[in-house]
Design an enzyme around this catalytic site. Structure first.
Site, PDB file in Angstrom:
ATOM      1  N   LYS A 209       0.866  -1.185   0.000  1.00 36.67           N
ATOM      2  CA  LYS A 209       0.000   0.000   0.000  1.00 36.67           C
ATOM      3  C   LYS A 209       0.899   1.231   0.000  1.00 36.67           C
ATOM      4  CE  LYS A 209      -3.214   3.110   1.009  1.00 36.67           C
ATOM      5  NZ  LYS A 209      -2.303   4.292   1.042  1.00 36.67           N
ATOM      6  N   GLU A 287       9.110   1.524  11.351  1.00 32.69           N
ATOM      7  CA  GLU A 287      10.143   2.556  11.236  1.00 32.69           C
ATOM      8  C   GLU A 287       9.411   3.880  11.288  1.00 32.69           C
ATOM      9  OE1 GLU A 287      11.850   5.567   9.838  1.00 32.69           O
ATOM     10  OE2 GLU A 287      11.936   4.532   7.914  1.00 32.69           O
ATOM     11  N   CYS A 321      12.948  11.053   7.535  1.00 36.78           N
ATOM     12  CA  CYS A 321      12.796  10.672   8.941  1.00 36.78           C
ATOM     13  C   CYS A 321      14.103  10.791   9.710  1.00 36.78           C
ATOM     14  CB  CYS A 321      12.240   9.260   9.047  1.00 36.78           C
ATOM     15  SG  CYS A 321      13.194   8.039   8.129  1.00 36.78           S
ATOM     16  N   GLU A 419       9.362  16.964  15.699  1.00 35.24           N
ATOM     17  CA  GLU A 419       9.954  16.819  14.372  1.00 35.24           C
ATOM     18  C   GLU A 419       9.219  17.726  13.395  1.00 35.24           C
ATOM     19  OE1 GLU A 419      11.102  13.106  11.437  1.00 35.24           O
ATOM     20  OE2 GLU A 419       9.225  13.031  12.551  1.00 35.24           O
TER      21      GLU A 419
END
Length: 517
Positions: A209, A287, A321, A419
């Site tokens: 996906k 992750e 990331c 973040e």
């Protein structure tokens, strides 16, 4: 003409176009094909949604529509899961040999290499990243396919010394079954190849996906997987808009036919998927988001530190990331570091990523632009100092934000704690090593961290005490197929890449042979 290679039950390759390419010293026929697809791929066929619904994909640089893909729902995904399940159990993929799987992955790798320019064009159009970065991601992503093609034949078991003379004890590794892979928009090529090649090397089938912002790259990779000759049902890709994403994620997590989930994305979504997988005690790899500290000690080589900062922070406009998020700069070198970094940032070329020389493209969508703007405004209102930038760049387009440096951060500012996923350098001044580590570790995110120092004792101390799963020491670019990628704390569980990437898709079976004479 054609490239054909027969290994056991699987024949690789199809008729191809004109021209030649050389990869690793091997001449291959160059293919000339159009890779942009407008359908999903289930059980070896290109299909639309049962409902007939589609959704548009736009170019972040100019917000023009560049394609449409099926807006699939849980009924469509159930069919994909069923095809993957049947391919694994009924059609014999679980009995495929490591040699056969390796050969298929190698064929896929060669096709990916040959078609890198076309894939890069598609990726830049739908993600906004500069074409040079797209090509770099393709090299990175393809390296995982090559790596796991080789690792497929190194999934070893063990013979264990037994305490009884008439017994034999063995440990073997077997594929878990169907793997559901949910991938993000910021690396639409590499996150698929990193997951899918490991799963397929292990002997699993996959249902992928891709993110709703960047499905066209995924479908281009799928077209080449089809050309490589993967059997029906082994490689499935379903597409959906945001309105169906949550229900599809839940189905993948709760379906009894799916044995493992691998997800790259936000910690918030990862936490939800983790809960949903708990019903079936399902294998899961996560992750998740980071909040990477970038520490520069007074002993550092400032030229190397500035170069590392640029590499780590501004790749994909800060939307990675493992981007440096909090810049911790020691008192004695603070001002000089800021001055050098500012000069580098001023020289960045901003614009449409398809144009030559562009280094900074747009953010992915309006939600991301709003988030970056809110973070910067929050810091300004609370007393932070904008050294450079700090504004949207409407002259380039609605989704562009200026590379920015902000100093005088405090712990009540969002930039200090969260973040940002954008081109903003958030600077925190510190005095001592202990203070730097305290600030760096005062986060529940522990994906990546960076620090610069020429003091060998300090290097060993900080490497041990910095609470992240990965550390760049005098280095801003740390990812490779050979490295074990992953974090600690709320940044995830499991590892991708390296020899450990296979472990997410196999289980250990213990065999005890008794009554031996």
């Amino acid at each position: 003409m054609a490239i054909l290679l027969s290994l056991g039950r699987f024949t690789l390759g199809r008729a191809v176009g004109v021209g030649f390419a050389k990869i690793n010293g091997i001449s291959l026929i160059r293919r000339t094909m159009h890779l942009q697809q407008n359908q999903a791929f289930v059980n070896g066929k290109w299909v639309g949604a049962r409902s007939g619904e589609t959704f548009e994909i736009t170019n972040p640089a100019n917000e023009q529509v560049i394609g449409t893909v099926p807006d699939m729902d849980v009924d469509d995904v159930n069919e994909a899961i069923g095809s993957a399940y049947d391919a694994f159990y009924d059609k014999g993929w679980h009995n495929s040999t490591a040699k056969e799987r390796a050969a298929l992955l190698k064929k896929w790798f060669h096709l990916l290499e040959i078609n890198r320019q076309e894939i890069a064009r598609i990726m830049t159009a739908e993600s906004g990243k500069p074409i040079a970065e797209s090509l770099g991601e393709i090299s990175y992503g393809n390296s995982f396919v090559e790596w796991f093609a080789e690792e497929a034949r190194r999934i070893y078991g063990e013979i264990v010394p037994t305490p009884q003379a008439n017994r034999q004890m063995m440990l073997v590794k077997q594929p878990v079954g169907v793997a559901g892979l949910i991938t993000p928009w910021n690396f639409p090529h590499a996150m698929i190849t990193r997951k899918a090649s490991a799963a397929i090397a292990a002997g699993c089938t996959v249902v992928i996906k891709p993110a709703e912002d960047t499905p066209l790259t995924a479908l281009a990779l799928t077209k080449l997987a089809e050309e490589a000759g993967f059997p029906k049902g082994v490689f499935n890709v379903i597409t959906s808009s945001r309105k169906n994403a949550a229900s599809i994620g839940e189905l993948l997590c709760k379906s009894e036919k799916v044995a493992a989930i691998s997800f790259t994305g936000s910690t918030e979504v990862g936490r939800l998927l983790y809960k949903q997988c708990s019903d079936g005690i399902k294998r899961i790899g996560l992750e998740l988001g980071g909040n990477a500290p970038f520490i520069v000690f007074s002993s550092a080589d400032l030229d190397k530190a500035v170069t590392g900062a640029m590499n780590s922070k501004f790749r994909n406009c800060g939307q990675t990331c493992i981007s440096a998020n909090r810049f911790l700069i020691q008192d004695e070198i603070h001002d000089e570091f800021i001055a050098r970094l500012t000069e580098k940032i001023k020289a960045l070329k901003i614009g449409d990523g398809s144009h030559d020389g562009v280094q900074i493209g747009p953010l992915i969508n309006h939600s991301q632009v709003n988030k970056v703007t809110e973070f910067v405004e929050d810091a300004k209102q609370k007393g932070a100092h904008v050294v450079y930038g700090g504004h949207q760049l409407s002259q380039h387009g609605a989704l562009f934000f200026e590379p920015t440096i902000i100093t005088h951060l405090r712990d009540d500012m969002r930039l200090y704690k969260e973040e940002i996923f954008g081109p903003v350098v958030s600077v925190i001044r510190f005095k001592t090593e202990e203070e730097a580590l305290q600030i760096a570790n005062a986060s529940q995110r522990g994906l990546a961290g960076y620090f610069y120092s020429n003091d060998l004792n300090q290097v060993f101390r900080v490497s041990k005490l910095l609470e992240t799963g990965m550390i760049g020491i005098n280095e801003g670019l740390i990812s490779s197929a050979e490295a074990a990628f992953g974090g600690i704390k709320e940044s995830g569980i499991g590892r991708e890449g390296s020899k450990y990437g296979i472990d997410e898709y196999v289980y250990i079976k213990y065999l005890c042979y008794g009554s031996l004479e």
